[in-house]
Design a protein around this motif. Structure first.
Motif, PDB file in Angstrom:
ATOM      1  N   ARG A  59       0.842  -1.194   0.000  1.00 54.19           N
ATOM      2  CA  ARG A  59       0.000   0.000   0.000  1.00 54.19           C
ATOM      3  C   ARG A  59       0.873   1.239   0.000  1.00 54.19           C
ATOM      4  N   CYS A  61       0.545   5.859  -0.013  1.00 51.93           N
ATOM      5  CA  CYS A  61      -0.285   7.054   0.082  1.00 51.93           C
ATOM      6  C   CYS A  61       0.640   8.260   0.035  1.00 51.93           C
ATOM      7  N   ARG A  82     -11.363   6.816   3.019  1.00 52.24           N
ATOM      8  CA  ARG A  82     -10.666   5.554   2.832  1.00 52.24           C
ATOM      9  C   ARG A  82      -9.641   5.735   1.720  1.00 52.24           C
ATOM     10  N   GLY A  84      -7.534   2.993  -0.140  1.00 54.20           N
ATOM     11  CA  GLY A  84      -7.335   1.552  -0.200  1.00 54.20           C
ATOM     12  C   GLY A  84      -8.011   0.924   1.008  1.00 54.20           C
ATOM     13  N   ASP A  85      -7.247   0.122   1.769  1.00 52.50           N
ATOM     14  CA  ASP A  85      -7.840  -0.457   2.975  1.00 52.50           C
ATOM     15  C   ASP A  85      -7.386   0.284   4.232  1.00 52.50           C
ATOM     16  N   TRP A  86      -6.942   1.508   4.076  1.00 49.19           N
ATOM     17  CA  TRP A  86      -6.586   2.373   5.200  1.00 49.19           C
ATOM     18  C   TRP A  86      -7.694   3.380   5.475  1.00 49.19           C
ATOM     19  N   GLU A  87      -7.744   3.839   6.701  1.00 52.31           N
ATOM     20  CA  GLU A  87      -8.556   5.004   7.072  1.00 52.31           C
ATOM     21  C   GLU A  87      -7.600   6.186   7.178  1.00 52.31           C
ATOM     22  N   TYR A  88      -7.925   7.272   6.528  1.00 55.12           N
ATOM     23  CA  TYR A  88      -7.088   8.475   6.504  1.00 55.12           C
ATOM     24  C   TYR A  88      -7.872   9.606   7.153  1.00 55.12           C
ATOM     25  N   GLN A 142      -1.061   2.842  13.802  1.00 51.75           N
ATOM     26  CA  GLN A 142      -1.298   3.949  12.873  1.00 51.75           C
ATOM     27  C   GLN A 142      -0.027   4.774  12.713  1.00 51.75           C
ATOM     28  N   ALA A 166      -4.931   0.943   9.403  1.00 53.91           N
ATOM     29  CA  ALA A 166      -5.908  -0.066   9.003  1.00 53.91           C
ATOM     30  C   ALA A 166      -7.296   0.304   9.511  1.00 53.91           C
ATOM     31  N   ARG A 167      -8.279  -0.052   8.690  1.00 51.68           N
ATOM     32  CA  ARG A 167      -9.664   0.181   9.094  1.00 51.68           C
ATOM     33  C   ARG A 167     -10.011  -0.671  10.295  1.00 51.68           C
ATOM     34  N   PRO A 169     -12.544  -2.936  12.398  1.00 50.56           N
ATOM     35  CA  PRO A 169     -13.699  -3.757  12.041  1.00 50.56           C
ATOM     36  C   PRO A 169     -14.986  -3.143  12.593  1.00 50.56           C
TER      37      PRO A 169
END
Length: 172
Positions: A59, A61, A82, A84-88, A142, A166-167, A169
């Motif tokens: 990944r 960014c 979002r 990709g599969d990250w939270e920004y 993070q 990472a997001r 759950p």
């Protein structure tokens, strides 16, 4: 790390800063490469402010906060999205300081970042308090960074903070 940036100081304004995600690397005046628990982070000081490049596993960014001619995305107060599969998450604020307070705050921030192993600061020729500073860390999975962009001619300090990871759950 503290450096004097080899570029002419242009009298830009805090209001000229723009924000962008996903830009290609721009020419940098100073760079600090960091490895933070498996994440490769590159802090970049630009003639017009900063860029951060993050790479972890497959990944990546990039965040750019700079005076970018033709940019239609002004500096937002906050962004959550979002990547990709990250939270920004990004947040910005402007501090307005009188001349004496500005000088003290500038000295405090430059000292903090200059001695930090994950910090990069650059001062611009022409004003001892015209600078861009960045500080990064990894915390609870993070990657986080803070930046300070100083405009002594206006008495304005633009402060940003970013976190990406990472997001989480969804709770049932």
């Amino acid at each position: 790390m503290l450096t004097i940036l080899k570029t002419s100081y242009t009298d830009t304004r805090a209001a000229d800063l723009a924000w962008a995600l996903g830009r290609e690397p721009l020419p940098a005046l100073a760079v600090l490469d960091l490895e933070l628990a498996g994440a490769k982070l590159q802090l970049r000081l630009l003639g017009a402010s900063h860029q951060v490049l993050l790479e972890e596993v497959d990944r990546c960014c990039s965040e750019t906060v700079a005076c970018m001619p033709g940019s239609s995305t002004p500096l937002p107060l906050g962004v959550s999205k979002r990547v990709g599969d990250w939270e920004y998450e990004f947040a910005a604020r402007v501090e307005i300081l009188n001349q004496g307070s500005f000088a003290g705050r500038a000295q405090e921030l430059l000292a903090l970042v200059a001695d930090h192993p994950h910090g990069l600061a650059g001062t611009f020729p022409g004003s001892p308090y015209a600078f861009t500073a960045m500080l990064a860390q990894r915390h609870e999975g993070q990657v986080r960074w803070r930046t300070w962009h100083a405009y002594p001619q206006e008495g304005r300090l633009v402060v940003t903070r970013t976190r990406i990871g990472a997001r989480m759950p969804a709770m049932l």
